[in-house]
Design a protein around this motif. Structure first.
Motif, mmCIF file in Angstrom:
data_model
loop_
_atom_site.group_PDB
_atom_site.id
_atom_site.type_symbol
_atom_site.label_atom_id
_atom_site.label_comp_id
_atom_site.label_asym_id
_atom_site.label_seq_id
_atom_site.Cartn_x
_atom_site.Cartn_y
_atom_site.Cartn_z
ATOM 1 N N UNK A 170 78.449 28.376 35.007
ATOM 2 C CA UNK A 170 78.785 27.095 34.078
ATOM 3 C C UNK A 170 77.334 26.892 33.421
ATOM 4 N N UNK A 171 77.323 26.137 32.145
ATOM 5 C CA UNK A 171 76.213 25.778 31.362
ATOM 6 C C UNK A 171 75.864 24.053 31.525
ATOM 7 N N UNK A 172 74.746 23.994 32.385
ATOM 8 C CA UNK A 172 73.503 22.572 32.520
ATOM 9 C C UNK A 172 72.971 22.301 30.568
ATOM 10 N N UNK A 173 73.597 21.391 29.936
ATOM 11 C CA UNK A 173 72.998 21.220 28.951
ATOM 12 C C UNK A 173 71.916 20.231 29.497
ATOM 13 N N UNK B 136 80.530 19.620 40.582
ATOM 14 C CA UNK B 136 80.983 18.437 40.147
ATOM 15 C C UNK B 136 81.087 18.179 38.924
ATOM 16 N N UNK B 137 80.688 18.458 37.281
ATOM 17 C CA UNK B 137 81.309 17.667 36.556
ATOM 18 C C UNK B 137 81.551 19.567 35.370
ATOM 19 N N UNK B 138 81.983 19.706 34.374
ATOM 20 C CA UNK B 138 82.062 20.779 33.551
ATOM 21 C C UNK B 138 83.450 21.079 34.058
ATOM 22 N N UNK B 139 82.966 22.804 33.047
ATOM 23 C CA UNK B 139 84.303 23.730 33.764
ATOM 24 C C UNK B 139 83.542 25.368 33.643
ATOM 25 N N UNK B 140 84.475 25.995 34.510
ATOM 26 C CA UNK B 140 83.853 27.248 34.586
ATOM 27 C C UNK B 140 84.073 27.653 33.691
ATOM 28 N N UNK B 141 82.706 29.100 32.950
ATOM 29 C CA UNK B 141 83.268 30.060 32.040
ATOM 30 C C UNK B 141 83.004 31.545 32.280
ATOM 31 N N UNK B 142 83.292 32.824 32.034
ATOM 32 C CA UNK B 142 83.796 34.182 32.290
ATOM 33 C C UNK B 142 82.561 35.054 31.499
ATOM 34 N N UNK B 143 82.080 35.953 32.398
ATOM 35 C CA UNK B 143 80.988 36.404 31.149
ATOM 36 C C UNK B 143 80.941 38.433 31.575
#
Length: 586
Positions: A337-340, A306-313
């Protein structure tokens, strides 16, 4: 000359005495060869004619009920009953052998296989009694005889007649006392106040088995001061979680939490035995290059949170054969994604693509509760890359309360990057509620279908690694039936210490059992096919746990399809959690 009772039973010698009378070895002079028998003399502690008349009526009623049991190989047959000079007598078949108490010794714990057999040996005749609406009331090692000719356990010395004679003993007294028939250590709370139930017998069988399994006398085992539950599992580390679960359900403090009858308990024990059968080898079915490419394409095309962006690992996936040898290694990528969570603490959530899979185990693998294998369609979702850590738990526990309070540091093994444990299902629900409220995104426990789908990650073998499990791949005690033992770490390990599965998820096998949102169901006959949470109307139903733990048990109980369950309020150092964030709203 030895006395003769009823003109028929010649007393040979005294076998024992107790609060309710004497037991004699006698000979039946009316039968050829004068066979041995047991005569039990029950002595009422009163002389009132009115009480004696009532006592005789109750005694005859109970004796007739026992006589109707007839001849059963694991119960002494009641041969006769009579009264003489105001005293009551039962005549029973003589069992030549020794008491079970001579086999159970302090400091000499039995093996799991021995205890399972003991459970079957006791529960089988007990089922016969319960099916005929008879409660034994005084099951203990001294009332179980190992018959000499065939080494069969025989259940002796019923407490029903003693119960009624005791009631009459107290009847009419100015300060009437509560009747207690039973033996401390094997007698549950409801029986101690004179309210025995069928599950009271189950409690006694459970305590005998725990005494054998731990090598500790029943009376020496402590009780939890808050729950009053017997604390015994730390002394039975060599037993599997399934056996410990069955025994725990037999000795629950409150009778409503126990198996209701011998039949139900025996069914669980028989099912337990089926789980000890080695899993036959299955053919490894690795994903084909085209399937891998399609899977990766799906991963990259999934919607964002819903919020934020995706990264790859990036990560490496390994596959092993039946001997634990690595036969395939692949480099893969996944999105997350990382939830802060604040204070430098983050929560990694991995994209799990939607798809179809066969949930459960095939006929040659697993137990009946993993059947029938059925096709499930799972929508895409996000799942925690790791088990929730103690640092993450402590942070979320500091968020405002939603429903219940949370202990900020509940774990037995301490470490910021160790997974949190000793958390109940209710604790995990509160954790998810606080996390959702803080982030504005929906977090919850996974459905059982989501968990197995995520664990398998496209595989069909018993483990997502392949045919077997080794301690180089997961944290468990190192046993998988006949495979060589590995390293037993005897504690949790930091999250991410072992290779991930094909979706990039870590510790799906071992480390900690993971709570799921579902209520427990014995089979999949009416299970949802859309990956949703499967609930009952009964809120007290047990909850599902998946994945196995570090604690002593065969890795057969850490397979992708293996299921287990616990009371929602249970907290153990083998229980943890992993959260999901649905892409499609629930």
């Amino acid at each position: 000359m030895s006395p003769v009772l009823a003109g028929r039973y010649q007393i040979e010698r005294e076998l024992g005495k107790g609060g309710f009378g004497l037991t004699y070895l006698a000979r039946d002079l009316h039968l050829p060869g004068y066979p041995l028998c047991v005569v039990k003399q029950l002595k009422p502690q009163f002389k009132s004619p009115k009480k004696l008349k009532t006592a005789q009526r109750l005694f005859e009623t109970e004796a007739k009920a026992l006589q109707k049991l007839g001849k059963y190989p694991q119960i002494p047959q009641l041969l006769a009953y009579f009264t003489e000079e105001g005293e009551f007598y039962l005549v029973q078949e003589y069992i030549q052998g020794h008491e079970l108490s001579q086999e159970i010794h302090q400091g000499q714990p039995w093996s799991e296989e021995q205890v399972i057999q003991l459970l079957k040996d006791i529960l089988t005749p007990l089922k016969f009694l319960h099916d005929r609406q008879v409660i034994h009331r005084d099951i203990k090692p001294n009332n179980l005889m190992r018959r000499k000719p065939d080494q069969t356990l025989v259940l002796i010395d019923f407490g029903a007649v003693k119960q009624h004679l005791s009631e009459l003993t107290q009847w009419g007294e100015k300060n009437q006392r509560t009747v207690r028939i039973g033996t401390p250590g094997y007698m549950p709370s409801e029986q101690a106040v004179g309210q025995p139930k069928f599950c009271s017998d189950i409690y006694a069988v459970g305590m005998i088995s725990i005494e054998a399994l731990t090598g500790k006398p029943a009376l020496s085992l402590p009780a939890d001061p808050e729950t009053l539950e017997i604390i015994w599992q730390p002394f039975a580390t060599h037993a599997s979680p399934r056996l410990r679960e069955v025994l725990q359900n037999m000795v629950r403090y409150h009778f409503n939490s126990r198996y209701v009858s011998a039949q139900e308990a025996l069914e669980e024990v028989n099912r337990l035995q089926t789980l000890t059968v080695p899993t036959p080898a299955l053919d490894i079915v690795p994903l084909k290059p085209a399937q891998l490419k399609s899977l990766e394409s799906t991963l990259l095309s999934l919607p964002q949170p819903y919020q934020g962006s995706l990264s790859k690992f990036s990560f490496e996936v390994v596959t092993v054969n039946a001997w634990g040898k690595i036969i395939q290694q692949e480099n893969r990528e996944a999105q997350y994604f990382q939830e802060d969570l604040g204070e430098g603490i983050v929560l990694d959530m991995v994209v799990i693509p939607g798809g179809e899979f066969l949930m459960g185990s095939p006929e040659r693998e697993g137990s009946d509760d993993e059947k029938p294998q059925h096709l499930v369609t799972v929508p895409p979702f996000y799942m925690g890359k790791f088990l929730i850590t103690q640092a993450q738990w402590r942070r979320v526990a500091s968020f405002p309360q939603v429903n219940i309070s949370l202990e900020s540091n509940p774990s037995y093994f301490k470490g910021e990057n160790l997974p949190v444990e000793q958390v109940s299902w209710y604790d995990c629900e509160e954790f998810c509620a606080r996390l959702s409220q803080y982030t504005g995104n929906t977090y919850r426990l996974p459905s059982e279908a989501e968990w197995e789908y995520a664990c398998r990650a496209g595989t069909t073998t018993p483990f997502h690694f392949g045919e077997t499990l080794t301690t180089d791949l997961a944290n468990y005690d190192g046993n998988y039936i006949d495979d060589p033992e590995g390293k037993n770490r005897a504690k949790t390990t930091p999250v991410g210490s072992f290779p991930p599965n094909g979706f990039g998820l870590y510790d799906m096998h071992g480390n900690l059992w993971e709570w799921c949102a579902d209520h427990w169901h014995d089979r999949y006959d009416r299970a949802p096919t859309d990956g949703s949470i499967w609930l009952d109307s009964d809120e007290w139903t047990r909850r599902v746990i998946r994945g196995g733990s570090w604690f002593l048990t065969y890795s057969i109980f850490r397979r992708s399809a293996d299921r287990n369950h616990r009371n929602a309020g249970d907290r153990y150092c083998t229980f943890g959690l992993r959260v999901v964030h649905p892409i499609v709203p629930d």
